[in-house]
Design a protein around this motif. Structure first.
Motif, PDB file in Angstrom:
ATOM      1  N   TRP A 223       0.840  -1.201   0.000  1.00 20.16           N
ATOM      2  CA  TRP A 223       0.000   0.000   0.000  1.00 20.16           C
ATOM      3  C   TRP A 223       0.875   1.252   0.000  1.00 20.16           C
ATOM      4  N   ARG A 228      -1.952  -0.514  -4.682  1.00 20.48           N
ATOM      5  CA  ARG A 228      -3.155  -0.605  -3.874  1.00 20.48           C
ATOM      6  C   ARG A 228      -3.886  -1.935  -4.064  1.00 20.48           C
ATOM      7  N   TRP A 257      -8.622  -2.678   8.621  1.00 21.41           N
ATOM      8  CA  TRP A 257      -7.722  -2.125   7.600  1.00 21.41           C
ATOM      9  C   TRP A 257      -8.365  -2.208   6.225  1.00 21.41           C
ATOM     10  N   THR A 260     -11.056   0.424   5.412  1.00 17.87           N
ATOM     11  CA  THR A 260     -10.605   1.783   5.096  1.00 17.87           C
ATOM     12  C   THR A 260      -9.709   1.853   3.863  1.00 17.87           C
ATOM     13  N   HIS A 261      -9.277   0.705   3.360  1.00 14.63           N
ATOM     14  CA  HIS A 261      -8.355   0.703   2.229  1.00 14.63           C
ATOM     15  C   HIS A 261      -8.903   0.042   0.973  1.00 14.63           C
TER      16      HIS A 261
END
Length: 344
Positions: A223, A228, A257, A260-261
């Motif tokens: 990340w 991504r 995690w 949010t990603h």
């Protein structure tokens, strides 16, 4: 081989020695349910018969397993029991194992300061006659305590010790490499961290829990590097392993995690935060309102604790409040404003 040995063994005393070794092998291979049952039964038997020698090893394994499963209260109790038994035995190897188990409990409780403080009790290996089997892993636990506490120099020293011990603890090679990658990430060497982890992504470690840890660190590294999609893929693989194992706290952390990603679905409106907050400040505020600590928020968002501290300070200033506890009401007000805006 352990199962075959148990089936053929006719010496009850040696069977008592084989059982904790089999149980620990089951823990490493990911058969946590079976290992948990075996450890509980064997622990009761050893305690009832006063077999402190085997009891110490089973308590150590049980404490680590319960910590990884997220049962922290039980894990701490078992680790303390293990410490008491090992002190009674007066065997340096058992004392080292007990300290390592307690240190691991603090790590899983996300309290690296207490972990590092406790780990300082481990005596110098060179002056002790100890079984070399898990010494590399013990060094990894100590190094990670220092690393998460921001003491990179001490983390490197213990990583070097772990590397030196690999000749007699080869099963922990993946853990030693994972630790090295974490150190490189802390130094800002993201490409180096990814290069260290890449072989384990293509050829997974036989220690199942360690493989999940490797994937988790790889997700953070990818990340940061800008990959991504690769990061989310690694995190999902890690989540699947944690779920299969029953590692509740780790599973919650990696899923936070991912929440949010992960990329938003097509057509879904991009989140916006009123109150003059930035996107990141809004994410931090959400976790603050849930009662998360700054360290937990940092892990969930792949940030340093210092960065989270700054975000919280900015949010407090923008909210016009004086205490962190008042941010819960502020978050609720923002949520109401957002809902009204969406309705209109």
């Amino acid at each position: 081989l352990f199962e075959l040995s148990l089936a053929r063994c006719t010496n009850e005393e040696y069977k008592a020695h084989l059982r904790p070794n089999l149980a620990w092998t089951l823990v490493l291979s990911g058969a946590w349910g079976e290992a948990d049952k075996m450890l509980r039964n064997a622990t009761r038997t050893a305690a009832a018969t006063g077999d402190h020698w085997n009891l110490s090893g089973m308590l150590e394994s049980s404490a680590k397993l319960q910590a990884w499963m997220g049962n922290l209260a039980e894990a701490f109790d078992l680790a303390q029991w293990c410490a008491n038994v090992s002190t009674r035995l007066g065997n340096p190897a058992d004392e080292i194992d007990a300290i390592a188990a307690m240190t691991l409990c603090f790590l899983e409780a996300e309290d690296p300061d207490s972990a590092a403080k406790y780990a300082t009790q481990i005596p110098n290996f060179e002056n002790q006659i100890v079984e070399p089997r898990d010494l590399a892993f013990t060094c990894v636990i100590v190094a990670e305590s220092y690393l998460l506490g921001g003491e990179i120099k001490n983390a490197c020293r213990w990583h070097a010790e772990a590397t030196r011990r690999l000749s007699t603890s080869r099963i922990w090679e993946a853990g030693v490499d994972r630790l090295e990658a974490q150190i490189e990430l802390a130094r800002g060497n993201t490409a180096r961290a990814i290069a260290i982890l890449r072989p384990w992504i293509h050829a997974p470690s036989p220690v199942v829990f360690e493989q999940a840890r490797i994937l988790e660190v790889a997700a953070q590294a990818q990340w940061i590097s800008g990959d991504r999609k690769g990061a989310v893929d690694r995190a999902r693989e890690s989540s699947a392993i944690y779920e299969r194992l029953g590692a509740a706290r780790r599973l919650q952390r990696i899923n936070d995690w991912l929440a949010t990603h992960s990329p938003r679905r097509r057509g879904r409106p991009r989140s916006s935060f009123p109150g003059g907050l930035t996107q990141r400040e809004g994410e931090v505020l959400k976790f603050v309102a849930e009662g998360r600590t700054n360290r937990e928020i940092a892990l969930a968002l792949t940030l340093s604790v210092g960065t989270v501290n700054k975000h919280v300070e900015h949010i407090i200033a923008k909210a016009g409040v004086s205490r962190r506890t008042e941010l819960v009401a502020f978050a609720n007000r923002l949520s109401s404003v957002s809902m009204e805006a969406n309705t209109n």
